[in-house]
Motif scaffolding. Structure first.
Motif, PDB file in Angstrom:
ATOM      1  N   TRP A  54       0.828  -1.202   0.000  1.00  0.00           N
ATOM      2  CA  TRP A  54       0.000   0.000   0.000  1.00  0.00           C
ATOM      3  C   TRP A  54       0.870   1.264   0.000  1.00  0.00           C
ATOM      4  O   TRP A  54       0.616   2.206  -0.756  1.00  0.00           O
ATOM      5  CB  TRP A  54      -0.913  -0.008   1.223  1.00  0.00           C
ATOM      6  CG  TRP A  54      -1.964   1.069   1.198  1.00  0.00           C
ATOM      7  CD1 TRP A  54      -3.180   1.017   0.581  1.00  0.00           C
ATOM      8  CD2 TRP A  54      -1.874   2.365   1.803  1.00  0.00           C
ATOM      9  NE1 TRP A  54      -3.857   2.201   0.767  1.00  0.00           N
ATOM     10  CE2 TRP A  54      -3.081   3.041   1.515  1.00  0.00           C
ATOM     11  CE3 TRP A  54      -0.899   3.003   2.566  1.00  0.00           C
ATOM     12  CZ2 TRP A  54      -3.341   4.332   1.964  1.00  0.00           C
ATOM     13  CZ3 TRP A  54      -1.142   4.294   3.012  1.00  0.00           C
ATOM     14  CH2 TRP A  54      -2.357   4.939   2.713  1.00  0.00           C
TER      15      TRP A  54
ATOM     16  N   SER B 197       2.554   1.771  -3.464  1.00  0.00           N
ATOM     17  CA  SER B 197       1.644   2.325  -4.476  1.00  0.00           C
ATOM     18  C   SER B 197       1.381   3.801  -4.215  1.00  0.00           C
ATOM     19  O   SER B 197       1.321   4.614  -5.144  1.00  0.00           O
ATOM     20  CB  SER B 197       0.329   1.538  -4.492  1.00  0.00           C
ATOM     21  OG  SER B 197      -0.378   1.686  -3.267  1.00  0.00           O
TER      22      SER B 197
ATOM     23  N   THR C 271      -4.569   3.029  -4.979  1.00  0.00           N
ATOM     24  CA  THR C 271      -4.228   3.059  -3.555  1.00  0.00           C
ATOM     25  C   THR C 271      -5.472   3.308  -2.715  1.00  0.00           C
ATOM     26  O   THR C 271      -5.694   2.652  -1.689  1.00  0.00           O
ATOM     27  CB  THR C 271      -3.184   4.155  -3.279  1.00  0.00           C
ATOM     28  OG1 THR C 271      -2.016   3.901  -4.058  1.00  0.00           O
ATOM     29  CG2 THR C 271      -2.803   4.185  -1.812  1.00  0.00           C
TER      30      THR C 271
END
Length: 225
Positions: free
Chosen positions: A70, A73, A179
């Motif tokens: 996460w 990104s 995201t």
């Protein structure tokens, strides 16, 4: 003959001086990038709040691999946005396109590692692609206003590096949209993340890159041939 040419040159200079309008300089690229990122937070935050966070988000964020994916990104999107605003200036190096490369490599590496662990843990089920058309539509929906905002803010780049600017800017838009999507839309396996998130990003970046000159024309700027 020489005298006539000199007179014409002086006339042209006088005309330019008389008709020239003051040009307001662009704000620093980082300042404009921060403004665009604020717009991105509002758009993506609105989408997340309207749907709600995924129930297992805290559990997923506790996993180092998911958290790293996460963050990678997110960082790839932010760095791409910074690069796009620098690429729109003629005095900046085209090497700005390489700025988000490290975050992109980490992002893809973590997804690849996730695919490997899915295969070890779930066997052939870990490579079931499945269908997640809502992923495509969600990323597209969030990308449209963000792309329009970036195109307006970078419209002057049509005279500089239209292709590189559009490609980098669209990657920033779609990476941040992906995201935000992971905060409310779960995918079962890393291969699905790669296909639906990565595939959507690649498709949208490719299409907008091919249409870069037309997009700048829509913004009222003729890009170089």
């Amino acid at each position: 003959m020489i005298r006539k040419r000199a007179d014409r040159a002086e006339t042209l200079i006088d005309r330019l001086v008389a008709e020239a309008e003051p040009v307001r300089p662009l704000r620093p690229p980082l300042w404009r990038c921060l403004l665009w990122l604020l717009i991105a937070v509002i758009v993506i935050g609105g989408a997340v709040s309207s749907i709600g966070l995924r129930p297992d988000l805290a559990q997923q964020m506790a996993r180092p691999a998911y958290r790293l994916e996460w963050l990678a990104s997110l960082l790839a999107g932010v760095l791409s946005a910074i690069a796009a605003f620098h690429l729109g200036l003629p005095d900046r190096s085209p090497r700005w396109t390489l700025v988000p490369a490290s975050a992109l490599i980490v992002w893809m590496a973590v997804i690849g590692y996730g695919g490997l662990t899915d295969w070890i843990r779930r066997g052939s089920q870990g490579f079931v692609i499945g269908s997640s058309f809502p992923c495509f539509m969600s990323i597209l929906t969030m990308s449209i206003p963000l792309s329009a905002a970036m195109l307006i803010m970078l419209r002057h780049a049509g005279h500089v590096r239209p292709v590189a600017t559009i490609a980098t800017g669209m990657f920033a838009t779609t990476a941040l949209a992906a995201t935000g999507l992971t905060l409310y839309h779960p995918l079962d396996t890393s291969i699905m993340v790669l296909i639906w998130h990565g595939g959507t990003i690649a498709l949208l970046v490719g299409l907008t890159t091919l249409a870069s000159r037309r997009l700048f024309a829509l913004a009222g700027v003729a890009s170089p041939t």
